[in-house]
Scaffold this active site. Sequence first.
Site, PDB file in Angstrom:
ATOM      1  N   ASP A  12       0.867  -1.182   0.000  1.00  0.00           N
ATOM      2  CA  ASP A  12       0.000   0.000   0.000  1.00  0.00           C
ATOM      3  C   ASP A  12       0.902   1.231   0.000  1.00  0.00           C
ATOM      4  O   ASP A  12       1.801   1.329   0.848  1.00  0.00           O
ATOM      5  CB  ASP A  12      -0.882   0.032   1.249  1.00  0.00           C
ATOM      6  CG  ASP A  12      -1.965  -1.039   1.237  1.00  0.00           C
ATOM      7  OD1 ASP A  12      -1.903  -1.949   0.399  1.00  0.00           O
ATOM      8  OD2 ASP A  12      -2.868  -0.954   2.088  1.00  0.00           O
ATOM      9  N   ASP A 131     -15.560  -3.379   0.706  1.00  0.00           N
ATOM     10  CA  ASP A 131     -14.918  -2.966   1.955  1.00  0.00           C
ATOM     11  C   ASP A 131     -16.029  -2.638   2.937  1.00  0.00           C
ATOM     12  O   ASP A 131     -16.784  -1.681   2.723  1.00  0.00           O
ATOM     13  CB  ASP A 131     -14.032  -1.739   1.706  1.00  0.00           C
ATOM     14  CG  ASP A 131     -12.987  -1.990   0.614  1.00  0.00           C
ATOM     15  OD1 ASP A 131     -12.501  -3.131   0.524  1.00  0.00           O
ATOM     16  OD2 ASP A 131     -12.669  -1.057  -0.140  1.00  0.00           O
TER      17      ASP A 131
HETATM   18  O1  LIG Z   1      -6.079  -1.015   1.794  1.00  0.00           O
HETATM   19  C1  LIG Z   1      -6.296  -0.123   2.620  1.00  0.00           C
HETATM   20  O2  LIG Z   1      -5.740  -0.115   3.746  1.00  0.00           O
HETATM   21  C2  LIG Z   1      -7.243   0.981   2.283  1.00  0.00           C
HETATM   22  C3  LIG Z   1      -7.544   1.903   3.251  1.00  0.00           C
HETATM   23  C4  LIG Z   1      -8.427   2.937   2.974  1.00  0.00           C
HETATM   24  C5  LIG Z   1      -9.000   3.013   1.730  1.00  0.00           C
HETATM   25  C6  LIG Z   1      -8.718   2.099   0.754  1.00  0.00           C
HETATM   26  C7  LIG Z   1      -7.850   1.055   1.004  1.00  0.00           C
HETATM   27  N1  LIG Z   1      -7.509   0.095   0.097  1.00  0.00           N
HETATM   28  C8  LIG Z   1      -8.106  -0.263  -1.110  1.00  0.00           C
HETATM   29  O3  LIG Z   1      -8.363   0.832  -1.991  1.00  0.00           O
HETATM   30  C9  LIG Z   1      -9.309   0.389  -2.919  1.00  0.00           C
HETATM   31  C10 LIG Z   1     -10.456   1.336  -3.043  1.00  0.00           C
HETATM   32  O4  LIG Z   1     -10.082   2.457  -3.748  1.00  0.00           O
HETATM   33  P1  LIG Z   1     -11.238   3.272  -4.520  1.00  0.00           P
HETATM   34  O5  LIG Z   1     -12.335   3.427  -3.537  1.00  0.00           O
HETATM   35  O6  LIG Z   1     -11.612   2.419  -5.677  1.00  0.00           O
HETATM   36  O7  LIG Z   1     -10.577   4.539  -4.862  1.00  0.00           O
HETATM   37  C11 LIG Z   1      -9.840  -0.937  -2.431  1.00  0.00           C
HETATM   38  O8  LIG Z   1      -9.144  -1.987  -3.081  1.00  0.00           O
HETATM   39  C12 LIG Z   1      -9.466  -0.912  -0.990  1.00  0.00           C
HETATM   40  O9  LIG Z   1      -9.447  -2.220  -0.458  1.00  0.00           O
END
Ligand SMILES: O=C(O)c1ccccc1N[C@@H]1O[C@H](COP(=O)(O)O)[C@@H](O)[C@H]1O
Length: 242
Positions: A12, A131
């Site tokens: 990440d 999520d």
């Molecule tokens: O993985 C994380 O810790 C995380 C924390 C906060 C937000 C997103 C996170 N991860 C991943 O990001 C994508 C979502 O991104 P978007 O909403 O499409 O812009 C998803 O895979 C989350 O698991």
Amino acid sequence: MSRTLELLPAVDVRDGQAVRLVHGESGTETSYGSPLEAALAWQRSGAEWLHLVDLDAAFGTGDNRALIAEVARAMDIKVELSGGIRDDETLAAALATGCTRVNLGTAALETPEWVAKVIAEHGDQIAVGLDVRGTTLRGRGWTRDGGDLYETLARLDSEGCARYVVTDIAKDGTLQGPNLELLRNVCAVTDRPVVASGGVSSLDDLRAISELVPLGVEGSIVGKALYAKAFTLEEALAAVAS
Ligand SMILES: O=C(O)c1ccccc1N[C@@H]1O[C@H](COP(=O)(O)O)[C@@H](O)[C@H]1O
């Protein structure tokens, strides 16, 4: 169908650094240095997948697009790319990195017509990240509610979504163990493969997730436990080998 749980070590990226968060909350970052070095280390350790996330793009605090592309292109293994992929332009940039698939979060909640369109166009290259807190989906860096898990899942199933990445936000980054009940519940209502995310703390957790492979769990993302050296990736791969 593979009976061996796939493992996806996570990188990440926030502000150019590999980080881990607690509950996905901005400000809880622990930094682990160069994302490229981290990704190459997982590859050297035998990973077949890398789960690569642009956290700034997910939070709306900028992006790490050039760095993410550099990491994705440097990998010989499969890459699942996520964070900030929300429209044609960001999807095209993500796919142009050569990643194996992308993982859409916020877009599945806020622009369902666009997500249905790209599922139809790109099939298996599109996964949706579910999520959740309880059974409520969260988007925009997990800061906003985005509807009911099971209603959204039924809609995405009907649109042909190939795969789901299911994260229990309450577990993510906590080393408290995965939410096996959530995974069982999701597998009970969809025939699509599920990638588990959040809470893995031990080899026993990975063995417990492996037991859900016959139900439809295909893989597990592993983050904090690897960075905290609770076990090595080699040990994890050996633990899930059948
Ligand atoms: O993985 C994380 O810790 C995380 C924390 C906060 C937000 C997103 C996170 N991860 C991943 O990001 C994508 C979502 O991104 P978007 O909403 O499409 O812009 C998803 O895979 C989350 O698991």
